[in-house]
Design a protein around this motif. Structure first.
Motif, PDB file in Angstrom:
ATOM      1  N   ILE A   1       3.706   8.180  -1.001  1.00 36.85           N
ATOM      2  CA  ILE A   1       4.650   9.131  -1.603  1.00 36.85           C
ATOM      3  C   ILE A   1       4.390  10.494  -0.959  1.00 36.85           C
ATOM      4  CG2 ILE A   1       5.257  10.381  -3.716  1.00 36.85           C
ATOM      5  CD1 ILE A   1       4.635   7.798  -5.288  1.00 36.85           C
ATOM      6  N   LYS A   2       5.472  11.144  -0.499  1.00 39.53           N
ATOM      7  CA  LYS A   2       5.312  12.436   0.194  1.00 39.53           C
ATOM      8  C   LYS A   2       5.490  13.599  -0.764  1.00 39.53           C
ATOM      9  CE  LYS A   2       6.665  11.246   4.867  1.00 39.53           C
ATOM     10  NZ  LYS A   2       7.773  11.129   5.810  1.00 39.53           N
ATOM     11  N   ASP A   3       4.645  14.605  -0.637  1.00 42.40           N
ATOM     12  CA  ASP A   3       4.840  15.814  -1.448  1.00 42.40           C
ATOM     13  C   ASP A   3       5.886  16.712  -0.775  1.00 42.40           C
ATOM     14  OD1 ASP A   3       3.615  17.333   0.557  1.00 42.40           O
ATOM     15  OD2 ASP A   3       1.712  17.548  -0.529  1.00 42.40           O
ATOM     16  N   ALA A   4       6.135  17.878  -1.398  1.00 36.00           N
ATOM     17  CA  ALA A   4       7.194  18.766  -0.900  1.00 36.00           C
ATOM     18  C   ALA A   4       6.938  19.213   0.543  1.00 36.00           C
ATOM     19  CB  ALA A   4       7.334  19.972  -1.823  1.00 36.00           C
TER      20      ALA A   4
ATOM     21  N   ARG B   1      -3.525  13.690   0.681  1.00 36.41           N
ATOM     22  CA  ARG B   1      -4.009  14.607  -0.351  1.00 36.41           C
ATOM     23  C   ARG B   1      -5.358  14.115  -0.897  1.00 36.41           C
ATOM     24  NH1 ARG B   1       0.229  17.721  -2.894  1.00 36.41           N
ATOM     25  NH2 ARG B   1      -1.433  18.344  -4.306  1.00 36.41           N
ATOM     26  N   ILE B   2      -5.476  12.796  -1.058  1.00 34.57           N
ATOM     27  CA  ILE B   2      -6.742  12.240  -1.550  1.00 34.57           C
ATOM     28  C   ILE B   2      -7.833  12.445  -0.503  1.00 34.57           C
ATOM     29  CG2 ILE B   2      -7.910  10.093  -2.240  1.00 34.57           C
ATOM     30  CD1 ILE B   2      -5.273   9.212  -3.547  1.00 34.57           C
TER      31      ILE B   2
ATOM     32  N   ALA C   1       0.844  -1.199   0.000  1.00 33.73           N
ATOM     33  CA  ALA C   1       0.000   0.000   0.000  1.00 33.73           C
ATOM     34  C   ALA C   1       0.880   1.250   0.000  1.00 33.73           C
ATOM     35  CB  ALA C   1      -0.915   0.001   1.219  1.00 33.73           C
TER      36      ALA C   1
ATOM     37  N   ASP D   1       3.661   1.745  -1.430  1.00 29.71           N
ATOM     38  CA  ASP D   1       4.386   2.005  -2.692  1.00 29.71           C
ATOM     39  C   ASP D   1       4.034   3.381  -3.252  1.00 29.71           C
ATOM     40  OD1 ASP D   1       5.581  -0.470  -2.613  1.00 29.71           O
ATOM     41  OD2 ASP D   1       4.540  -1.297  -4.363  1.00 29.71           O
ATOM     42  N   PHE D   2       2.750   3.641  -3.422  1.00 25.63           N
ATOM     43  CA  PHE D   2       2.333   4.905  -4.033  1.00 25.63           C
ATOM     44  C   PHE D   2       1.473   5.745  -3.085  1.00 25.63           C
ATOM     45  CE2 PHE D   2       2.476   1.800  -7.709  1.00 25.63           C
ATOM     46  CZ  PHE D   2       3.801   2.070  -7.991  1.00 25.63           C
ATOM     47  N   GLN D   3       0.717   5.096  -2.205  1.00 23.70           N
ATOM     48  CA  GLN D   3      -0.171   5.838  -1.307  1.00 23.70           C
ATOM     49  C   GLN D   3       0.618   6.715  -0.336  1.00 23.70           C
ATOM     50  OE1 GLN D   3      -2.808   2.852   0.456  1.00 23.70           O
ATOM     51  NE2 GLN D   3      -3.140   1.930  -1.551  1.00 23.70           N
TER      52      GLN D   3
ATOM     53  N   VAL E   1       0.393  11.014  -0.363  1.00 20.57           N
ATOM     54  CA  VAL E   1      -0.649  10.976  -1.403  1.00 20.57           C
ATOM     55  C   VAL E   1      -2.013  10.661  -0.798  1.00 20.57           C
ATOM     56  CG1 VAL E   1      -1.471   9.624  -3.388  1.00 20.57           C
ATOM     57  CG2 VAL E   1       0.875  10.511  -3.367  1.00 20.57           C
ATOM     58  N   PHE E   2      -2.064   9.688   0.128  1.00 17.99           N
ATOM     59  CA  PHE E   2      -3.379   9.333   0.666  1.00 17.99           C
ATOM     60  C   PHE E   2      -3.990  10.475   1.477  1.00 17.99           C
ATOM     61  CE2 PHE E   2      -0.837   7.842   4.314  1.00 17.99           C
ATOM     62  CZ  PHE E   2      -1.598   8.284   5.380  1.00 17.99           C
TER      63      PHE E   2
END
Lengths: 324, 324
Positions: A185-188, A196-197, A179, A181-183, A193-194
């Motif tokens: 990923i941290k922004d600046a 942000r969603i 989970a 892997d992509f959920q 990502v999760f």
């Protein structure tokens, strides 16, 4: 089905005194021997596997009907039985409704624009079962959707659901090891990502016409029990969304972890138990009952889960300081 | 179906002299009047809508069979017709195979672990059609999948596809306006989520046993034509993946944009045209042919797309300097 999805769900939880959902994931190889014998030729014959899956789910529903508000059907397990599997899916939905249960279709669909609309119609609008005088409509109460396409992929489901008094439950955080892997990923700014969603899902949940009398929206969220710290954070970020909480049992989350998905008042989430209950006779704790008594194992494990959840919520209520 | 998916696709593209895929998205309301009349009672009767969808797709296949290597079935449009829609889906797959076409099932499924495995079996393993002596197996050549669950959600599809000589095409970049909502979230290094996914897809594509004699992997990628700069970047990031390129026509991308998805040698991608061809008689350019001549409109627009693509690839070949 005119009333609001979340209002109906809250009523059902109150009536059954349990925010618990039984996940129906019928896998032919794991069905009890008696059920597999119903479909003796079933290996290689998908129609008979579908019949076995339906039979099994109906038995679980008979056990669950007085104890829980809701069942969740895992679409993949029905699709696996070919076109007759999808017929069995709708027959099980129908049976669950006749038994007084709400039904979530765990379909995790998504696509863009008009294709998302076609999926929404496919999975939220009515399908007709029976013939002649006995013909009658069947539709689930809510579906799960995947957020990867952004608002275009979700909004068509929200529109169809709104019209039908149904719900849309957006996958935010899943229970599987990858989970992250992509959920994650941290922004600046260090936000994942999760998160942000979740922020966007909260906007979607609070659109005009989406929040019911209960204060909950028809737009809910799938939030895995396996990351309790994240669950707490998401609970704050999406106050009006009902959470569907998988990951307890086979996937490593505990009932205490799942309790983080609830507001302090003990509302706002629905914990899902699937394979740990419907195949309970395989578990060391229930093996003594024997495969031949699989219905007893299901019932006992379901009551155990219900009791453990009530206890975890009570413990949580006493440990949180009520607001002044 | 023992040969490698990508090798079969490359052969088929060579044979038909066109890296073009026709998307079959049968929407009942948009079908030509003659087809809708086949299913006169179709409004409200999903089985008859399914029959109309099948009839229409078979007509498109008759037109496409000598011209293109491949068709793509939009699962949502078949699911929308209920359980009989899924039967029609497999019947259309069967008809396309009999007509010498490869078939991509655009199902965009994904879930975790054993549920992903159930979806993989449902959509890649054989379903049987016909009865008695006429019973025969049907299975698509590749499916599309959603990456949100990470490797756990994709690998079960790869395993089943590898065993069957089939393909798995991972959605990376979609054509819709809100694609950027989550696909474009930037990490601390300025890399976007879809780039992070592409990097992993390239790893998955280069696993043992995944790359065929053609140099292409059974793991492909959906890359929208609508962002040509990103398409170029992704082409470099995933050199061994076949790209399935939607977004030309109705969705705003041009054939020249789509040409960015190819390597300099003119290989490595398959451009999909769907509604702009199968409903061509609705477009100003082809309206003069009239709805009654819908088959002509489909044929002419298909040949136009094929010609435009050949021209764009030839132009691209002359503008790129061959390596020394």
């Amino acid at each position: 089905m005119a009333t609001h999805f979340a209002d109906r769900m809250i009523d059902a939880i109150e009536q059954k005194q349990a925010p618990l959902c039984i996940g129906l994931d019928p896998m032919y190889e794991r069905l009890p021997k008696q059920i597999r014998e119903i479909a003796a030729k079933a290996r290689g014959d998908l129609a008979e596997q579908a019949a076995a899956a339906r039979e099994f789910c109906q038995s679980v529903i008979d056990i669950a009907a007085d104890q829980v508000p809701c069942v969740k059907l895992q679409s993949a397990c029905f699709e696996r039985c070919g076109p007759s599997g999808m017929k069995a899916y709708f027959e099980v939905v129908d049976y669950a409704h006749e038994s007084g249960l709400l039904v979530i279709g765990d379909v995790k669909r998504a696509d863009i624009g008009s294709t998302a609309e076609a999926y929404a119609v496919a999975h939220l609008e009515e399908v007709f079962l029976g013939e002649g005088d006995k013909e009658h409509p069947v539709a689930v109460d809510a579906v799960t959707v995947n957020p990867y396409f952004g608002v275009d992929g979700v909004q068509p489901f929200v529109e169809v659901a709104k019209a039908g008094g149904q719900g849309v439950i957006v996958v935010i955080r899943t229970t599987n090891p990858s989970a992250r892997d992509f959920q994650d990923i941290k922004d600046a700014d260090g936000r994942r990502v999760f998160e942000r969603i979740a922020e966007r899902v909260n906007d979607w949940a609070n659109q005009a016409g989406c929040v019911g009398d209960s204060g909950y929206s028809l737009v809910g969220a799938v939030v895995a029990a396996t990351y309790p710290e994240d669950t707490k954070l998401l609970r704050e970020m999406m106050p009006n969304s009902l959470f569907l909480v998988p990951g307890v049992g086979a996937q490593g989350g505990t009932i205490a972890d799942a309790a983080q998905a609830f507001h302090d008042d003990g509302w706002g989430a629905l914990v899902t138990v699937s394979r740990s209950v419907i195949y309970a006779w395989e578990r060391p704790e229930y093996q003594h009952l024997g495969e031949v008594n699989w219905e007893d194992a299901i019932e006992v494990s379901m009551m155990d889960a219900k009791g453990a959840l009530a206890e975890a919520l009570a413990r949580r209520a006493t440990s949180t300081t009520p607001e002044a």
